[in-house]
Design an enzyme around this catalytic site. Structure first.
Site, PDB file in Angstrom:
ATOM      1  CB  CYS A   1      -0.928  -0.017   1.220  1.00 57.70           C
ATOM      2  SG  CYS A   1      -2.098   1.355   1.261  1.00 57.70           S
ATOM      3  CB  CYS A   2       3.780   2.239   2.077  1.00 54.79           C
ATOM      4  SG  CYS A   2       3.086   2.512   3.725  1.00 54.79           S
TER       5      CYS A   2
ATOM      6  CB  CYS B   1       5.799   4.948   4.710  1.00 57.95           C
ATOM      7  SG  CYS B   1       6.825   6.355   4.236  1.00 57.95           S
TER       8      CYS B   1
END
Length: 260
Positions: A138-139, A249
């Protein structure tokens, strides 16, 4: 007889060579760290920005819990410095409101909102739930790739990392070269040696607005699904990706070694 290279081919080869040449080296980072040893944060930022010592510079801001301190320091030197904000589509509503309030308050004139590639989202996160089973993925889609694209035109980025935030940031220097980037971009960490008390004192001295979620138990604020409250005495970033073996992240690599 040697075949003569066309002007177009020569120009293409020249561009390719420039593309792979690092902007900064380990030696440059060491030199800058030595140059500004003993200087205040304000003196260092003024010297770097006004002296063009780092080329084209941008700052990456999450408009999180303490972001306003760095943004205020930068605005004192240059209000038109590019401020890159990653609009992941997963932020707290309070963060977006706070971002707009800070930009207006500090008179920042060059906010650049970065968004994920629509094709990437459709292909790899159609449901918008990738954060729940693959936070790294996702990051990668929502932060890492958009930022890499945006930073391609800059020589250096200013970060808000601080040593007290986590063990992975404890020994970072003011200046370092991004080892994950072949372009050799410089990372500048003006607040790396600031304590939590220094941050609080600066906020108070300049009457800067606080992110509303800090008072509700969020000392480090990222995307809403992956940010949780932190108990008193816990690592300020322990509420990020709670339950996952993940501390960054992907924009900053926890294994990066300082060049000192």
């Amino acid at each position: 007889m040697t075949k003569q290279e066309s002007p177009a081919a020569m120009e293409e080869r020249k561009i390719d060579t420039l593309d792979v040449s690092p902007r900064f080296t380990e030696h440059d980072a060491v030199r800058l760290n030595r140059m500004f040893r003993g200087s205040s944060t304000q003196e260092m930022l003024k010297g770097v920005i006004e002296g063009s010592l780092a080329g084209d510079v941008a700052t990456v801001s999450s408009f999180g819990a303490e972001s306003v301190v760095l943004l205020h320091l930068l605005a004192e030197v240059d209000r038109n410095i590019p401020v890159l904000f990653l609009e992941t589509g997963k932020h707290f509503a309070e963060t977006i409101e706070y971002r707009d309030a800070v930009v207006e308050r500090l008179g920042l004139t060059n906010l650049q909102v970065l968004t994920p590639d629509e094709a990437d989202l459709a292909k790899k996160d159609e449901t918008g739930l990738r954060w729940s089973y693959d936070p790294d993925g996702c990051c990668e889609i929502r932060k890492v790739k958009p930022l890499e694209k945006a930073l391609a035109k800059f020589d250096a980025s200013v970060t808000g990392r601080k040593s007290f935030q986590s063990a992975t940031r404890a020994n970072l220097p003011r200046f370092e070269v991004d080892t994950s980037d072949a372009a050799g971009r410089l990372k500048i960490n003006p607040l790396i040696d600031w304590s939590a008390e220094d941050i609080a004192a600066y906020l108070e001295e300049h009457n800067l607005p606080r992110h509303p979620l800090v008072a509700r138990g969020f000392p480090s604020i990222g995307c809403e699904p992956c940010t949780h409250k932190v108990a008193p005495g816990e690592d300020p970033r322990s509420g990020r990706w709670k339950g996952w073996d993940k501390t960054e992240c992907g924009i900053h690599k926890p294994g990066e070694e300082p060049f000192l």
